[in-house]
Design a protein around this motif. Structure first.
Motif, short mmCIF file in Angstrom:
data_model
loop_
_atom_site.label_atom_id
_atom_site.label_comp_id
_atom_site.label_asym_id
_atom_site.label_seq_id
_atom_site.Cartn_x
_atom_site.Cartn_y
_atom_site.Cartn_z
N GLU A 201 6.94 -3.56 5.01
CA GLU A 201 5.81 -4.43 4.69
C GLU A 201 4.67 -3.62 4.07
O GLU A 201 3.97 -4.11 3.19
N PHE A 202 4.50 -2.38 4.55
CA PHE A 202 3.46 -1.52 4.00
C PHE A 202 3.71 -1.24 2.52
O PHE A 202 2.80 -1.39 1.69
N ASN A 203 4.94 -0.85 2.19
CA ASN A 203 5.27 -0.57 0.79
C ASN A 203 5.19 -1.84 -0.06
O ASN A 203 4.80 -1.78 -1.24
N ALA A 204 5.54 -2.96 0.54
CA ALA A 204 5.46 -4.23 -0.18
C ALA A 204 4.01 -4.56 -0.51
O ALA A 204 3.69 -4.96 -1.63
N LEU A 205 3.11 -4.39 0.47
CA LEU A 205 1.70 -4.66 0.22
C LEU A 205 1.15 -3.69 -0.82
O LEU A 205 0.39 -4.10 -1.71
N HIS A 206 1.51 -2.44 -0.71
CA HIS A 206 1.05 -1.43 -1.68
C HIS A 206 1.44 -1.84 -3.09
O HIS A 206 0.62 -1.81 -4.02
N SER A 207 2.70 -2.25 -3.28
CA SER A 207 3.19 -2.63 -4.61
C SER A 207 2.57 -3.94 -5.08
O SER A 207 2.15 -4.07 -6.23
N ASN A 208 2.50 -4.93 -4.17
CA ASN A 208 1.91 -6.22 -4.54
C ASN A 208 0.44 -6.09 -4.90
O ASN A 208 -0.03 -6.69 -5.88
N LEU A 209 -0.29 -5.28 -4.14
CA LEU A 209 -1.71 -5.10 -4.41
C LEU A 209 -1.93 -4.43 -5.76
O LEU A 209 -2.77 -4.87 -6.56
#
Length: 284
Positions: A201-209
């Protein structure tokens, strides 16, 4: 389909058959009847008769058109609820275990979007299937492309970042994939997302942001503090997300300042505004 159904500029082109040799009308119409035959309306509808239109929302430069289908009514008096976007995927002709099923691949990814974003942010979806084809129907949304100029847009964007990241999905941040309804809801209308599921989820948020920063401007950045604080107040999970969101946003700003020589003046103006507003955000 007529221009008068829209409150913004569109390009509409009536087409006889959108898919050339990909699918035959007889087989497609047969599948469509499995959905449209349930319509119990006073209007007279001709079975296996449909109209197709190619619709483009030319608001943000070159954008992809969508194909809309509507049952043919004898009185030729269509309503907005009569129109659906339609996509067709062909299933593998071979029964071999190794044959790649593109239709199943797309269906799985659409189902992941439905589960992740829910009805608030993703259109209602119907799957019509035969041994040869998968048809994906969604009600045509007569909404303009979201320009993220309103406070509610930024709040919705924060919520979408939360939902997508929680599902470890990286959305495709193309302007024409995001539509704003009159009620202020934000819809993601693409039937796919970028790449494979993110590792966390952390990497997903990083990429989405990082990708979503294309929607943040010098003008609308002022809405971030209120949006973050409102979203963080919902529950413990959204509070934890909001804190992580701010951490990553701060890192984004810091990286831009570190590499300032390669950052455009326009982007740096936005970064400076974001840097100022971060200090205004107080989370408990």
């Amino acid at each position: 389909m007529k221009d008068s159904l829209f409150d913004f500029p569109v390009k509409i082109r009536k087409i006889e058959w959108p898919w050339n040799n990909k699918a035959t009308p007889e087989k497609v119409f047969s599948l469509l009847e499995t959905y449209f035959s349930h319509l119990q309306e006073k209007r007279v509808r001709e079975l296996s008769q449909y109209s197709f239109h190619e619709v483009t929302r030319p608001c943000f430069g070159l954008v992809h058109s969508v194909i809309a289908v509507s049952p043919f009514f004898v009185e030729n008096n269509h309503q907005k609820s009569d129109y659906f976007t339609i996509r067709i995927y062909q299933k593998p002709l071979s029964d071999l275990h190794m044959a790649f099923n593109l239709a199943e691949h797309h269906k799985t990814r659409i189902e992941q979007l439905i589960e992740a974003l829910g009805s608030k942010h993703y259109p209602e979806t119907y799957f019509l299937e035969s041994s040869e084809y998968l048809i994906v129907l969604q009600p045509f949304l007569f909404h303009p492309i979201c320009d993220f100029s309103k406070e509610v847009d930024i709040y919705n964007l924060i919520e979408l970042l939360f939902l997508a990241s929680k599902a470890r999905i990286l959305l495709d941040y193309n302007h024409n994939h995001f539509l704003r309804s009159q009620s202020g809801s934000l819809y993601y209308v693409d039937t796919d997302y970028m790449g494979v599921l993110c590792s966390s989820e952390f990497n997903a948020l990083h990429s989405n942001l990082n990708q979503s920063m294309i929607f943040i401007s010098e003008e609308n950045a002022k809405y971030i503090p209120k949006g973050v604080m409102k979203f963080s107040s919902l529950n413990d999970e959204t509070l934890a997300f909001s804190k992580l969101f701010l951490t990553l946003l701060t890192e984004y700003v810091s990286l831009c300042h570190t590499d300032e020589v390669n950052v455009s003046p326009k982007l740096m103006k936005k970064i400076n505004v974001i840097s100022e507003i971060i200090s205004l955000i107080k989370l408990s």
